[in-house]
Design an enzyme around this catalytic site. Structure first.
Site, PDB file in Angstrom:
ATOM      1  N   CYS A 274     -15.934 -26.470 -59.854  1.00 33.99           N
ATOM      2  CA  CYS A 274     -15.643 -25.135 -59.332  1.00 33.99           C
ATOM      3  C   CYS A 274     -14.306 -25.102 -58.621  1.00 33.99           C
ATOM      4  CB  CYS A 274     -16.671 -24.733 -58.286  1.00 33.99           C
ATOM      5  SG  CYS A 274     -18.264 -24.408 -58.940  1.00 33.99           S
TER       6      CYS A 274
ATOM      7  N   CYS B 272      -9.323 -22.037 -53.373  1.00 33.88           N
ATOM      8  CA  CYS B 272      -9.481 -22.061 -54.836  1.00 33.88           C
ATOM      9  C   CYS B 272      -8.130 -22.301 -55.502  1.00 33.88           C
ATOM     10  CB  CYS B 272     -10.076 -20.730 -55.286  1.00 33.88           C
ATOM     11  SG  CYS B 272     -10.152 -20.538 -57.073  1.00 33.88           S
TER      12      CYS B 272
HETATM   13  N1  SAH Z   1     -13.994 -15.162 -59.133  1.00 37.83           N
HETATM   14  C1  SAH Z   1     -15.398 -15.341 -59.160  1.00 37.83           C
HETATM   15  C2  SAH Z   1     -15.857 -16.367 -60.172  1.00 37.83           C
HETATM   16  C3  SAH Z   1     -15.012 -17.594 -60.339  1.00 37.83           C
HETATM   17  S1  SAH Z   1     -14.898 -18.673 -58.934  1.00 37.83           S
HETATM   18  C4  SAH Z   1     -15.912 -15.694 -57.784  1.00 37.83           C
HETATM   19  O1  SAH Z   1     -15.120 -15.983 -56.901  1.00 37.83           O
HETATM   20  O2  SAH Z   1     -17.126 -15.626 -57.604  1.00 37.83           O
HETATM   21  C5  SAH Z   1     -16.446 -19.532 -59.074  1.00 37.83           C
HETATM   22  C6  SAH Z   1     -16.967 -20.145 -57.778  1.00 37.83           C
HETATM   23  O3  SAH Z   1     -16.180 -21.284 -57.426  1.00 37.83           O
HETATM   24  C7  SAH Z   1     -16.923 -19.221 -56.585  1.00 37.83           C
HETATM   25  O4  SAH Z   1     -18.210 -19.158 -55.994  1.00 37.83           O
HETATM   26  C8  SAH Z   1     -15.954 -19.893 -55.635  1.00 37.83           C
HETATM   27  O5  SAH Z   1     -16.306 -19.614 -54.309  1.00 37.83           O
HETATM   28  C9  SAH Z   1     -16.068 -21.344 -56.029  1.00 37.83           C
HETATM   29  N2  SAH Z   1     -14.909 -22.170 -55.692  1.00 37.83           N
HETATM   30  C10 SAH Z   1     -13.623 -21.825 -55.788  1.00 37.83           C
HETATM   31  N3  SAH Z   1     -12.821 -22.837 -55.382  1.00 37.83           N
HETATM   32  C11 SAH Z   1     -13.639 -23.855 -55.036  1.00 37.83           C
HETATM   33  C12 SAH Z   1     -13.408 -25.192 -54.573  1.00 37.83           C
HETATM   34  N4  SAH Z   1     -12.179 -25.661 -54.397  1.00 37.83           N
HETATM   35  N5  SAH Z   1     -14.478 -25.965 -54.322  1.00 37.83           N
HETATM   36  C13 SAH Z   1     -15.729 -25.491 -54.530  1.00 37.83           C
HETATM   37  N6  SAH Z   1     -15.997 -24.267 -54.987  1.00 37.83           N
HETATM   38  C14 SAH Z   1     -14.969 -23.442 -55.232  1.00 37.83           C
HETATM   39 FE1  SF4 Z   2     -11.369 -16.333 -55.424  1.00 38.74          FE
HETATM   40 FE2  SF4 Z   2     -12.975 -16.621 -57.589  1.00 38.74          FE
HETATM   41 FE3  SF4 Z   2     -10.414 -15.817 -57.858  1.00 38.74          FE
HETATM   42 FE4  SF4 Z   2     -10.916 -18.306 -57.138  1.00 38.74          FE
HETATM   43  S1  SF4 Z   2     -11.456 -17.364 -59.069  1.00 38.74           S
HETATM   44  S2  SF4 Z   2      -9.370 -16.901 -56.236  1.00 38.74           S
HETATM   45  S3  SF4 Z   2     -12.754 -18.051 -55.879  1.00 38.74           S
HETATM   46  S4  SF4 Z   2     -12.038 -14.727 -56.794  1.00 38.74           S
END
Ligand code: SAH
Ligand code: SF4
Length: 346
Positions: free
Chosen positions: A337, A120
């Site tokens: 995302c 992420c």
């Molecule tokens: N922090 C929370 C909400 C924000 S992230 C969480 O992690 O649930 C939202 C979603 O984006 C999460 O399901 C995460 O797994 C996804 N995500 C993060 N980085 C991503 C990426 N590079 N490609 C696809 N999905 C991603």
């Molecule tokens: Fe992990 Fe969600 Fe935070 Fe990205 S936004 S670092 S997926 S917890």
């Protein structure tokens, strides 16, 4: 100069007390909240059923918005990314996603994120600060105003933008309550989703709040070793503990949990993963959303092919799990995302 407090950062109780101290009649609270959350006004001046003198008091004490739009980008598929500036100069993003008859806004809850998930971009950039309830609500209110100007209405709100909402528990919950309250923005519970990495104590606490929001858990792996590699928080709360927290969550009839699952090429989509996932959540009402990894420069993972994602979906479906593939939206504007970032010019 006196710094003005953003009015939506006050709780209902605080606002009521403030009004009472000024000798305002008790109906003033409902009137004021109507202007703050249900009508789209740009200034305290426009709150026309409030006495002029009282509007001036408000002006001297509060600011109406805590965010200002600084940029907007629209992708070919209609996904629009809004970049806002906070009063202290931080940057926050919210993403508007049109999909058939739905218009969903993806809201940020923190500037950056402390959880450090390796796939992420937000997580890789680190943490700046929590957002306040007013800053979360203003993302919704400012976008709703735009949407209404085009004769449309926001239908869904997802707390799935930058940040981990349950790591900013009080403010996220306060914002969610206003979103679903009739005295607030009036969204139905079913249309509001909170997505979490699975902070177990907070999930248990959320279970006791009596808010039947849609809860999404970012699962992303089916064994502790892989999940800990991808998501450092798994070293603190294992898969078993996270799933146990879901089992203890009072899911209303006919509702399901959402399991989000970022599919990383060659990492987490084998037939064995499908079987482990099915075993892990056996008996729980869930729907699985597969999100093909959205790459970014410097990422250590790759996006799987469409065929691989379809195969994984088919395996999960065969095991009885309703499984969907979340199409990446707005990729060319980095609205998808995990691609939200707070760094200026990054
Ligand atoms: N922090 C929370 C909400 C924000 S992230 C969480 O992690 O649930 C939202 C979603 O984006 C999460 O399901 C995460 O797994 C996804 N995500 C993060 N980085 C991503 C990426 N590079 N490609 C696809 N999905 C991603
Ligand atoms: Fe992990 Fe969600 Fe935070 Fe990205 S936004 S670092 S997926 S917890």
């Amino acid at each position: 100069m006196k710094t003005l407090r953003p009015i939506k950062d006050l709780s209902r109780g605080e606002l009521a007390q403030w009004l009472q101290e000024r000798g305002e009649p008790s109906y003033r609270l409902d009137q004021l909240e109507g202007w703050l959350y249900r009508h789209d006004v740009a200034s305290f001046h426009d709150m026309t059923n409030l006495p002029k003198t009282f509007r001036e008091v408000l002006l001297g004490e509060f600011c109406l918005f805590s965010l200002e739009e600084v940029a907007r980008e629209e992708a070919l598929d209609g996904t629009t990314k809004f970049l806002f500036s906070t009063l202290d100069g931080e940057r926050v993003e919210a993403v508007l996603i049109p999909d058939r008859d739905r218009l969903t806004l993806c809201v940020s809850t923190q500037v950056g994120c402390r959880m450090g998930c390796r796939f992420c971009l937000t997580g890789r950039q680190g943490f700046r600060r929590n957002l306040t309830r007013g800053e979360m609500l203003d993302q919704v209110l400012l976008v709703r105003r735009e949407v209404r100007d085009q004769g449309r209405e926001l239908t869904n709100v997802v707390f799935m933008g930058m940040g981990e909402p349950l790591d900013n528990y009080e403010e996220s919950l306060a914002a969610l309550r206003v979103l679903i309250s009739d005295k607030g923005l009036g969204f139905s519970h079913r249309k509001v989703t909170l997505s979490t990495v699975g902070l177990v104590p907070q999930v248990r606490r959320l279970a006791r709040e009596g808010l039947d929001l849609t809860l999404a858990l970012s699962l992303n792996a089916t064994d502790d070793e892989t999940r800990s590699l991808l998501m450092p928080i798994n070293r603190r709360y294992s898969l078993e503990e996270v799933v146990a927290a879901l089992r203890g969550y009072p899911l209303p009839p006919r509702k399901r949990f959402t399991l989000e699952y970022v599919v990383l090429e060659g990492v987490n989509h084998s037939p064995q993963d499908a079987r482990r996932l099915a075993r892990l959540v056996e008996g729980l009402r869930v729907k699985v959303n597969l999100i093909p990894f959205n790459p970014f420069p410097g990422a250590e993972f790759e996006r799987p092919s469409e065929r691989e994602v379809l195969e994984f979906q088919a395996q999960l479906r065969q095991l009885g799990l309703s499984t969907f593939i979340r199409q990446s939206r707005g990729q060319e504007i980095s609205a998808a995302c995990g691609l939200l970032r707070w760094r200026r010019g990054a």
